[in-house]
Design a protein around this motif. Structure first.
Motif, PDB file in Angstrom:
ATOM      1  N   ARG A 141       0.007 -77.377 -21.182  1.00  0.00           N
ATOM      2  CA  ARG A 141      -0.975 -78.355 -21.658  1.00  0.00           C
ATOM      3  C   ARG A 141      -0.599 -79.765 -21.252  1.00  0.00           C
ATOM      4  NH1 ARG A 141      -5.915 -79.554 -22.091  1.00  0.00           N
ATOM      5  NH2 ARG A 141      -6.425 -81.041 -23.730  1.00  0.00           N
ATOM      6  N   ARG A 142       0.649 -80.164 -21.511  1.00  0.00           N
ATOM      7  CA  ARG A 142       1.075 -81.540 -21.225  1.00  0.00           C
ATOM      8  C   ARG A 142       1.081 -81.828 -19.731  1.00  0.00           C
ATOM      9  NH1 ARG A 142      -0.475 -82.744 -26.025  1.00  0.00           N
ATOM     10  NH2 ARG A 142       0.849 -81.949 -27.681  1.00  0.00           N
ATOM     11  N   GLU A 143       1.515 -80.872 -18.947  1.00  0.00           N
ATOM     12  CA  GLU A 143       1.568 -81.107 -17.504  1.00  0.00           C
ATOM     13  C   GLU A 143       0.168 -81.168 -16.900  1.00  0.00           C
ATOM     14  OE1 GLU A 143       4.278 -78.387 -15.683  1.00  0.00           O
ATOM     15  OE2 GLU A 143       5.980 -79.080 -16.888  1.00  0.00           O
ATOM     16  N   TRP A 144      -0.742 -80.371 -17.431  1.00  0.00           N
ATOM     17  CA  TRP A 144      -2.131 -80.441 -16.964  1.00  0.00           C
ATOM     18  C   TRP A 144      -2.724 -81.809 -17.278  1.00  0.00           C
ATOM     19  CZ3 TRP A 144      -5.676 -78.499 -13.885  1.00  0.00           C
ATOM     20  CH2 TRP A 144      -7.019 -78.833 -14.112  1.00  0.00           C
ATOM     21  N   GLN A 145      -2.479 -82.310 -18.493  1.00  0.00           N
ATOM     22  CA  GLN A 145      -3.008 -83.618 -18.877  1.00  0.00           C
ATOM     23  C   GLN A 145      -2.468 -84.720 -17.974  1.00  0.00           C
ATOM     24  OE1 GLN A 145      -1.616 -83.316 -22.972  1.00  0.00           O
ATOM     25  NE2 GLN A 145      -3.716 -83.374 -23.735  1.00  0.00           N
ATOM     26  N   MET A 146      -1.151 -84.717 -17.738  1.00  0.00           N
ATOM     27  CA  MET A 146      -0.561 -85.770 -16.894  1.00  0.00           C
ATOM     28  C   MET A 146      -1.029 -85.661 -15.444  1.00  0.00           C
ATOM     29  SD  MET A 146       3.319 -86.470 -18.265  1.00  0.00           S
ATOM     30  CE  MET A 146       3.894 -84.778 -18.312  1.00  0.00           C
ATOM     31  N   GLU A 147      -1.152 -84.442 -14.959  1.00  0.00           N
ATOM     32  CA  GLU A 147      -1.618 -84.263 -13.582  1.00  0.00           C
ATOM     33  C   GLU A 147      -3.043 -84.782 -13.415  1.00  0.00           C
ATOM     34  OE1 GLU A 147      -2.349 -80.747 -10.236  1.00  0.00           O
ATOM     35  OE2 GLU A 147      -1.343 -80.274 -12.127  1.00  0.00           O
ATOM     36  N   ARG A 148      -3.926 -84.421 -14.352  1.00  0.00           N
ATOM     37  CA  ARG A 148      -5.308 -84.877 -14.235  1.00  0.00           C
ATOM     38  C   ARG A 148      -5.387 -86.401 -14.360  1.00  0.00           C
ATOM     39  NH1 ARG A 148      -6.661 -82.672 -11.113  1.00  0.00           N
ATOM     40  NH2 ARG A 148      -8.315 -84.184 -11.119  1.00  0.00           N
ATOM     41  N   ALA A 149      -4.611 -86.983 -15.289  1.00  0.00           N
ATOM     42  CA  ALA A 149      -4.638 -88.434 -15.477  1.00  0.00           C
ATOM     43  C   ALA A 149      -4.120 -89.146 -14.237  1.00  0.00           C
ATOM     44  CB  ALA A 149      -3.801 -88.819 -16.696  1.00  0.00           C
ATOM     45  N   PHE A 150      -3.020 -88.672 -13.685  1.00  0.00           N
ATOM     46  CA  PHE A 150      -2.420 -89.326 -12.525  1.00  0.00           C
ATOM     47  C   PHE A 150      -3.320 -89.201 -11.297  1.00  0.00           C
ATOM     48  CE2 PHE A 150       0.479 -89.453  -8.842  1.00  0.00           C
ATOM     49  CZ  PHE A 150       1.067 -90.694  -9.059  1.00  0.00           C
ATOM     50  N   GLN A 151      -3.804 -88.011 -11.031  1.00  0.00           N
ATOM     51  CA  GLN A 151      -4.652 -87.812  -9.848  1.00  0.00           C
ATOM     52  C   GLN A 151      -5.964 -88.586  -9.966  1.00  0.00           C
ATOM     53  OE1 GLN A 151      -3.583 -86.401  -7.119  1.00  0.00           O
ATOM     54  NE2 GLN A 151      -1.643 -85.936  -8.131  1.00  0.00           N
ATOM     55  N   THR A 152      -6.526 -88.657 -11.176  1.00  0.00           N
ATOM     56  CA  THR A 152      -7.751 -89.434 -11.379  1.00  0.00           C
ATOM     57  C   THR A 152      -7.497 -90.919 -11.159  1.00  0.00           C
ATOM     58  OG1 THR A 152      -8.513 -87.807 -13.008  1.00  0.00           O
ATOM     59  CG2 THR A 152      -9.606 -89.950 -13.007  1.00  0.00           C
ATOM     60  N   ALA A 153      -6.364 -91.411 -11.679  1.00  0.00           N
ATOM     61  CA  ALA A 153      -6.020 -92.824 -11.506  1.00  0.00           C
ATOM     62  C   ALA A 153      -5.822 -93.167 -10.033  1.00  0.00           C
ATOM     63  CB  ALA A 153      -4.763 -93.166 -12.308  1.00  0.00           C
ATOM     64  N   LEU A 154      -5.155 -92.282  -9.299  1.00  0.00           N
ATOM     65  CA  LEU A 154      -4.960 -92.525  -7.863  1.00  0.00           C
ATOM     66  C   LEU A 154      -6.302 -92.600  -7.140  1.00  0.00           C
ATOM     67  CD1 LEU A 154      -1.936 -90.334  -6.662  1.00  0.00           C
ATOM     68  CD2 LEU A 154      -1.961 -92.736  -7.307  1.00  0.00           C
ATOM     69  N   TRP A 155      -7.208 -91.678  -7.472  1.00  0.00           N
ATOM     70  CA  TRP A 155      -8.480 -91.611  -6.765  1.00  0.00           C
ATOM     71  C   TRP A 155      -9.377 -92.806  -7.093  1.00  0.00           C
ATOM     72  CZ3 TRP A 155     -13.764 -90.735  -7.827  1.00  0.00           C
ATOM     73  CH2 TRP A 155     -14.525 -90.353  -6.725  1.00  0.00           C
ATOM     74  N   LEU A 156      -9.374 -93.209  -8.351  1.00  0.00           N
ATOM     75  CA  LEU A 156     -10.269 -94.296  -8.764  1.00  0.00           C
ATOM     76  C   LEU A 156      -9.691 -95.679  -8.466  1.00  0.00           C
ATOM     77  CD1 LEU A 156     -11.538 -93.024 -12.251  1.00  0.00           C
ATOM     78  CD2 LEU A 156     -12.844 -93.131 -10.114  1.00  0.00           C
ATOM     79  N   LEU A 157      -8.386 -95.856  -8.633  1.00  0.00           N
ATOM     80  CA  LEU A 157      -7.786 -97.190  -8.581  1.00  0.00           C
ATOM     81  C   LEU A 157      -7.121 -97.516  -7.255  1.00  0.00           C
ATOM     82  CD1 LEU A 157      -6.219 -97.129 -12.165  1.00  0.00           C
ATOM     83  CD2 LEU A 157      -8.410 -98.109 -11.474  1.00  0.00           C
ATOM     84  N   GLN A 158      -6.728 -96.506  -6.503  1.00  0.00           N
ATOM     85  CA  GLN A 158      -6.139 -96.697  -5.172  1.00  0.00           C
ATOM     86  C   GLN A 158      -4.963 -97.685  -5.174  1.00  0.00           C
ATOM     87  OE1 GLN A 158      -7.373 -95.127  -2.094  1.00  0.00           O
ATOM     88  NE2 GLN A 158      -8.248 -93.827  -3.684  1.00  0.00           N
ATOM     89  N   PRO A 159      -3.921 -97.428  -5.960  1.00  0.00           N
ATOM     90  CA  PRO A 159      -2.757 -98.329  -5.932  1.00  0.00           C
ATOM     91  C   PRO A 159      -2.002 -98.191  -4.621  1.00  0.00           C
ATOM     92  CG  PRO A 159      -2.261 -96.380  -7.216  1.00  0.00           C
ATOM     93  CD  PRO A 159      -3.722 -96.280  -6.863  1.00  0.00           C
ATOM     94  N   GLU A 160      -1.292 -99.245  -4.254  1.00  0.00           N
ATOM     95  CA  GLU A 160      -0.470 -99.192  -3.047  1.00  0.00           C
ATOM     96  C   GLU A 160       0.906 -98.611  -3.334  1.00  0.00           C
ATOM     97  OE1 GLU A 160      -1.055-102.936  -0.499  1.00  0.00           O
ATOM     98  OE2 GLU A 160      -1.845-103.515  -2.465  1.00  0.00           O
ATOM     99  N   VAL A 161       1.403 -98.838  -4.545  1.00  0.00           N
ATOM    100  CA  VAL A 161       2.711 -98.322  -4.918  1.00  0.00           C
ATOM    101  C   VAL A 161       2.693 -97.962  -6.400  1.00  0.00           C
ATOM    102  CG1 VAL A 161       3.596-100.650  -5.357  1.00  0.00           C
ATOM    103  CG2 VAL A 161       5.208 -98.800  -4.929  1.00  0.00           C
ATOM    104  N   VAL A 162       3.372 -96.872  -6.730  1.00  0.00           N
ATOM    105  CA  VAL A 162       3.490 -96.419  -8.123  1.00  0.00           C
ATOM    106  C   VAL A 162       4.975 -96.349  -8.467  1.00  0.00           C
ATOM    107  CG1 VAL A 162       3.024 -94.580  -9.783  1.00  0.00           C
ATOM    108  CG2 VAL A 162       1.365 -95.062  -7.968  1.00  0.00           C
ATOM    109  N   PHE A 163       5.360 -96.992  -9.556  1.00  0.00           N
ATOM    110  CA  PHE A 163       6.736 -96.940 -10.045  1.00  0.00           C
ATOM    111  C   PHE A 163       6.765 -96.113 -11.327  1.00  0.00           C
ATOM    112  CE2 PHE A 163       6.561-100.978  -7.721  1.00  0.00           C
ATOM    113  CZ  PHE A 163       7.722-100.919  -6.946  1.00  0.00           C
ATOM    114  N   ILE A 164       7.696 -95.166 -11.413  1.00  0.00           N
ATOM    115  CA  ILE A 164       7.918 -94.417 -12.647  1.00  0.00           C
ATOM    116  C   ILE A 164       9.284 -94.839 -13.188  1.00  0.00           C
ATOM    117  CG2 ILE A 164       8.022 -92.160 -13.756  1.00  0.00           C
ATOM    118  CD1 ILE A 164       6.355 -91.013 -11.564  1.00  0.00           C
ATOM    119  N   LEU A 165       9.286 -95.371 -14.409  1.00  0.00           N
ATOM    120  CA  LEU A 165      10.471 -96.052 -14.932  1.00  0.00           C
ATOM    121  C   LEU A 165      11.397 -95.125 -15.721  1.00  0.00           C
ATOM    122  CD1 LEU A 165       8.667 -99.313 -16.145  1.00  0.00           C
ATOM    123  CD2 LEU A 165       9.737 -98.858 -13.927  1.00  0.00           C
TER     124      LEU A 165
END
Length: 399
Positions: free
Chosen positions: A91-115
């Motif tokens: 459940r948690r991995e599906w939620q994070m995957e969908r959120a991350f992939q949606t954010a990449l597609w909609l927002l088009q960041p140049e760089v992503v940092f995971i802290l």
């Protein structure tokens, strides 16, 4: 004649049953599609890149190209084989995957940092478990070639200081190309990546190497900020960097007594905000924090670890942003930070993900409607599926 009547009744019953199945399917599928796919688009599309304060609509294309679009998220905590229940993990991995992939597609960041704290059990996982965790991470956080993913180490990835070993640090570095105390420069912006687990200050081998590298980076950055006419002797042979004040990225926050001054809907719960922090466990020590501030005089610090949001000022002028956890396992309202950055300025915006209680409420409402549809169907056939339902119907008619 009786046989013919039986066949007609059977056909009618079968037709009604197929009709019910079709109705339930047509009702259930849209609910699932909405809660597992569409809701991420509906929520994240409302987020936008902030405008840098010095940037105006009349700025030239060159100024626009100098703005770096960066995303910052923290504490994904991918569950491992020891503590992670398969359903919770799924459940948690599906939620994070969908959120991350949606954010990449909609927002088009140049760089992503995971802290930091990419994994939950990296500090004690076996080689096989580590490989499996890495494989799942790479699937969830896959990204196009035009987006760069940069990962910083956390205590759950290599262990707290007393658990940290060169082997754990090495395997993390090999996968994520992470070097302790690394400098990353993009569009003239200097990001300093700090292994905050190594800022123990006890003189351990990893700690000594980390502090020596930080001191070297500090020297290069300070020399690069000086004008050529003011170069001192020790700066003449130093490889120069873009003359931009650094941005510190690390897992542990700098020292603060507690979250008592933190505000906002994603800050720590009210009953925990006054809980005192422990140095070298919840936050860096006072000594380590002062070293980093003195070495780099950063214009911005971004950290994770607490799973809650907080904004503090160090020395009255240096802002630190604690980024909340990206996982619904740690928060009902995860979020990430969007940053528009130049070599001289920055602007930040917080983008919230769908609240988990909203999704749960939708599923509960849909479940209630689902049950009512079934009951209505059986009532139309004059069949009561459960004895207690018959009792309720009889009691209602009597009233």
């Amino acid at each position: 004649m009786a046989f013919l009547r039986f066949r007609i009744v059977s056909k009618l019953f079968l037709r009604k049953r197929c009709s019910l199945t079709l109705k339930l399917l047509c009702f259930t599928l849209p609910v699932i599609v909405f809660c597992e796919f569409l809701i991420y688009y509906i929520v994240i599309i409302q987020c936008h890149w902030p405008q840098v304060k010095t940037q105006t609509p009349e700025d030239s294309e060159q100024t626009s190209e100098s703005v770096l679009k960066a995303m910052f998220l923290a504490d994904t905590h991918l569950l491992g084989e020891i503590q992670g229940h398969w359903l919770d993990k799924l459940r948690r991995e599906w939620q994070m995957e969908r959120a991350f992939q949606t954010a990449l597609w909609l927002l088009q960041p140049e760089v992503v940092f995971i802290l930091g704290d990419i994994f939950d059990e990296g500090k004690w996982s076996s080689s096989q478990a580590w490989s499996d965790d890495v494989r799942r991470f790479q699937k969830m956080f896959r990204h196009p070639a035009h987006t760069e993913l940069i990962v910083i180490v956390g205590n759950h990835d290599i262990g707290f200081h007393y658990e940290m070993t060169e082997l754990k640090l090495k395997r993390f570095s090999q996968v994520f190309n992470f070097t302790s105390e690394k400098l990353v420069t993009r569009k003239g912006i200097n990001f300093v990546l700090v292994n905050s687990v190594a800022m123990e200050g006890d003189g351990c081998k990893i700690c000594r190497a980390a502090e020596a590298k930080l001191a070297e980076l500090s020297h290069r950055l300070n020399c690069s900020l000086q004008k050529p006419s003011n170069y001192q002797k020790e700066c003449r042979n130093v490889d120069k960097l873009p003359p931009s004040s650094s941005i510190l990225l690390q897992h542990y926050p700098l020292y603060r007594r507690s979250d008592s001054r933190c505000t906002g809907e994603d800050a720590a719960p009210l009953d925990k905000r006054n809980d005192p922090f422990t140095e070298k466990y919840d936050v860096l020590s006072v000594e380590a924090s002062q070293k980093l501030l003195w070495w780099f005089q950063p214009r911005l610090i971004l950290s994770g670890h607490t799973h809650s949001a907080c904004e503090v000022l160090h020395n009255g002028k240096i802002p630190e942003i604690s980024v909340p956890s990206f996982s619904w396992r740690n928060r009902n309202n995860p979020s990430f930070i969007m940053g528009s950055m130049t070599s001289t300025d920055f602007s930040l915006y917080k983008c919230f993900l769908p609240f988990e209680n909203t999704v749960v409420a939708i599923y509960c409402a849909a479940g209630a409607v689902f049950v009512l549809l079934i009951l209505a169907h059986f009532q139309s056939l004059r069949i009561v599926p459960f004895p207690f339902v018959q009792h309720l119907i009889t009691k209602h008619k009597a009233v």
